[in-house]
Motif scaffolding. Sequence first.
Motif, PDB file in Angstrom:
ATOM      1  N   ALA A  19       0.822  -1.219   0.000  1.00 59.37           N
ATOM      2  CA  ALA A  19       0.000   0.000   0.000  1.00 59.37           C
ATOM      3  C   ALA A  19       0.852   1.265   0.000  1.00 59.37           C
ATOM      4  O   ALA A  19       0.368   2.342  -0.355  1.00 59.37           O
ATOM      5  N   ASP A  20       2.123   1.151   0.371  1.00 57.49           N
ATOM      6  CA  ASP A  20       3.031   2.313   0.423  1.00 57.49           C
ATOM      7  C   ASP A  20       3.760   2.563  -0.896  1.00 57.49           C
ATOM      8  O   ASP A  20       4.594   3.456  -0.980  1.00 57.49           O
ATOM      9  N   ARG A  21       3.478   1.785  -1.931  1.00 55.90           N
ATOM     10  CA  ARG A  21       4.245   1.893  -3.180  1.00 55.90           C
ATOM     11  C   ARG A  21       4.143   3.278  -3.811  1.00 55.90           C
ATOM     12  O   ARG A  21       5.112   3.759  -4.384  1.00 55.90           O
ATOM     13  N   ASP A  22       3.002   3.944  -3.684  1.00 52.18           N
ATOM     14  CA  ASP A  22       2.870   5.294  -4.240  1.00 52.18           C
ATOM     15  C   ASP A  22       3.761   6.278  -3.491  1.00 52.18           C
ATOM     16  O   ASP A  22       4.332   7.189  -4.092  1.00 52.18           O
ATOM     17  N   GLU A  23       3.886   6.100  -2.186  1.00 48.01           N
ATOM     18  CA  GLU A  23       4.773   6.948  -1.384  1.00 48.01           C
ATOM     19  C   GLU A  23       6.223   6.790  -1.847  1.00 48.01           C
ATOM     20  O   GLU A  23       6.949   7.778  -1.978  1.00 48.01           O
ATOM     21  N   ILE A  24       6.627   5.562  -2.103  1.00 51.38           N
ATOM     22  CA  ILE A  24       7.986   5.318  -2.584  1.00 51.38           C
ATOM     23  C   ILE A  24       8.186   5.975  -3.939  1.00 51.38           C
ATOM     24  O   ILE A  24       9.190   6.652  -4.164  1.00 51.38           O
ATOM     25  N   ALA A  25       7.233   5.798  -4.835  1.00 49.75           N
ATOM     26  CA  ALA A  25       7.330   6.408  -6.169  1.00 49.75           C
ATOM     27  C   ALA A  25       7.413   7.924  -6.064  1.00 49.75           C
ATOM     28  O   ALA A  25       8.219   8.564  -6.764  1.00 49.75           O
ATOM     29  N   ASN A  26       6.609   8.519  -5.193  1.00 50.35           N
ATOM     30  CA  ASN A  26       6.630   9.973  -5.010  1.00 50.35           C
ATOM     31  C   ASN A  26       7.974  10.449  -4.466  1.00 50.35           C
ATOM     32  O   ASN A  26       8.500  11.476  -4.906  1.00 50.35           O
ATOM     33  N   ARG A  27       8.529   9.711  -3.518  1.00 48.26           N
ATOM     34  CA  ARG A  27       9.833  10.088  -2.955  1.00 48.26           C
ATOM     35  C   ARG A  27      10.928   9.992  -4.017  1.00 48.26           C
ATOM     36  O   ARG A  27      11.807  10.857  -4.090  1.00 48.26           O
ATOM     37  N   MET A  28      10.871   8.960  -4.852  1.00 49.20           N
ATOM     38  CA  MET A  28      11.856   8.805  -5.924  1.00 49.20           C
ATOM     39  C   MET A  28      11.738   9.951  -6.930  1.00 49.20           C
ATOM     40  O   MET A  28      12.748  10.512  -7.360  1.00 49.20           O
ATOM     41  N   GLN A  29      10.513  10.314  -7.294  1.00 53.94           N
ATOM     42  CA  GLN A  29      10.303  11.420  -8.221  1.00 53.94           C
ATOM     43  C   GLN A  29      10.792  12.736  -7.622  1.00 53.94           C
ATOM     44  O   GLN A  29      11.374  13.558  -8.323  1.00 53.94           O
ATOM     45  N   GLU A  30      10.558  12.926  -6.344  1.00 53.67           N
ATOM     46  CA  GLU A  30      11.010  14.140  -5.660  1.00 53.67           C
ATOM     47  C   GLU A  30      12.539  14.239  -5.694  1.00 53.67           C
ATOM     48  O   GLU A  30      13.095  15.303  -5.956  1.00 53.67           O
ATOM     49  N   ILE A  31      13.206  13.136  -5.439  1.00 56.74           N
ATOM     50  CA  ILE A  31      14.675  13.111  -5.477  1.00 56.74           C
ATOM     51  C   ILE A  31      15.172  13.447  -6.880  1.00 56.74           C
ATOM     52  O   ILE A  31      16.066  14.274  -7.054  1.00 56.74           O
ATOM     53  N   ALA A  32      14.568  12.820  -7.879  1.00 53.98           N
ATOM     54  CA  ALA A  32      14.979  13.066  -9.267  1.00 53.98           C
ATOM     55  C   ALA A  32      14.734  14.518  -9.668  1.00 53.98           C
ATOM     56  O   ALA A  32      15.580  15.145 -10.318  1.00 53.98           O
ATOM     57  N   LEU A  33      13.594  15.080  -9.273  1.00 53.06           N
ATOM     58  CA  LEU A  33      13.279  16.462  -9.620  1.00 53.06           C
ATOM     59  C   LEU A  33      14.244  17.442  -8.947  1.00 53.06           C
ATOM     60  O   LEU A  33      14.734  18.375  -9.583  1.00 53.06           O
ATOM     61  N   LYS A  34      14.541  17.224  -7.670  1.00 53.79           N
ATOM     62  CA  LYS A  34      15.494  18.095  -6.970  1.00 53.79           C
ATOM     63  C   LYS A  34      16.862  18.057  -7.644  1.00 53.79           C
ATOM     64  O   LYS A  34      17.518  19.085  -7.813  1.00 53.79           O
ATOM     65  N   GLU A  35      17.298  16.868  -8.049  1.00 56.10           N
ATOM     66  CA  GLU A  35      18.595  16.730  -8.712  1.00 56.10           C
ATOM     67  C   GLU A  35      18.575  17.421 -10.080  1.00 56.10           C
ATOM     68  O   GLU A  35      19.526  18.081 -10.466  1.00 56.10           O
ATOM     69  N   PHE A  36      17.471  17.287 -10.808  1.00 59.18           N
ATOM     70  CA  PHE A  36      17.328  17.932 -12.104  1.00 59.18           C
ATOM     71  C   PHE A  36      17.404  19.447 -11.974  1.00 59.18           C
ATOM     72  O   PHE A  36      18.124  20.114 -12.710  1.00 59.18           O
ATOM     73  N   ILE A  37      16.665  19.991 -10.995  1.00 57.08           N
ATOM     74  CA  ILE A  37      16.661  21.446 -10.772  1.00 57.08           C
ATOM     75  C   ILE A  37      18.069  21.910 -10.366  1.00 57.08           C
ATOM     76  O   ILE A  37      18.564  22.924 -10.863  1.00 57.08           O
ATOM     77  N   LYS A  38      18.721  21.165  -9.494  1.00 54.67           N
ATOM     78  CA  LYS A  38      20.064  21.524  -9.045  1.00 54.67           C
ATOM     79  C   LYS A  38      21.045  21.570 -10.228  1.00 54.67           C
ATOM     80  O   LYS A  38      21.884  22.461 -10.312  1.00 54.67           O
ATOM     81  N   ASN A  39      20.918  20.633 -11.141  1.00 53.77           N
ATOM     82  CA  ASN A  39      21.852  20.534 -12.260  1.00 53.77           C
ATOM     83  C   ASN A  39      21.528  21.446 -13.425  1.00 53.77           C
ATOM     84  O   ASN A  39      22.346  21.589 -14.338  1.00 53.77           O
ATOM     85  N   ASN A  40      20.370  22.059 -13.418  1.00 56.56           N
ATOM     86  CA  ASN A  40      19.968  22.900 -14.551  1.00 56.56           C
ATOM     87  C   ASN A  40      19.779  24.356 -14.160  1.00 56.56           C
ATOM     88  O   ASN A  40      19.083  25.097 -14.841  1.00 56.56           O
ATOM     89  N   ASN A  41      20.386  24.769 -13.089  1.00 54.30           N
ATOM     90  CA  ASN A  41      20.350  26.188 -12.676  1.00 54.30           C
ATOM     91  C   ASN A  41      21.703  26.815 -12.820  1.00 54.30           C
ATOM     92  O   ASN A  41      22.709  26.249 -12.895  1.00 54.30           O
TER      93      ASN A  41
END
Length: 71
Positions: free
Chosen positions: A49-71
């Motif tokens: 039941a927590d799989r969506d939470e894991i997916a959201n956390r993974m997406q959040e990590i990827a997005l933060k890294e993307f923003i960090k690398n493209n500024n």
Amino acid sequence: MAIQSKSRIIPVTLKNARDILPFGEWRINSGKVIVTLHEPIDASSMTFADRDEIANRMQEIALKEFIKNNN
């Protein structure tokens, strides 16, 4: 799999991977890919039941890294 095996997930992001292998291309370019290993996500107490939470956390990590690398 991580939930089932009660293990940790190590999020990994790649920087410059698209420069090396552009989308839709078969030819690999020379260059440098930077691999970043992020803080583990502990799935030992999670359930299916927590799989969506894991997916959201993974997406959040990827997005933060993307923003960090493209500024």
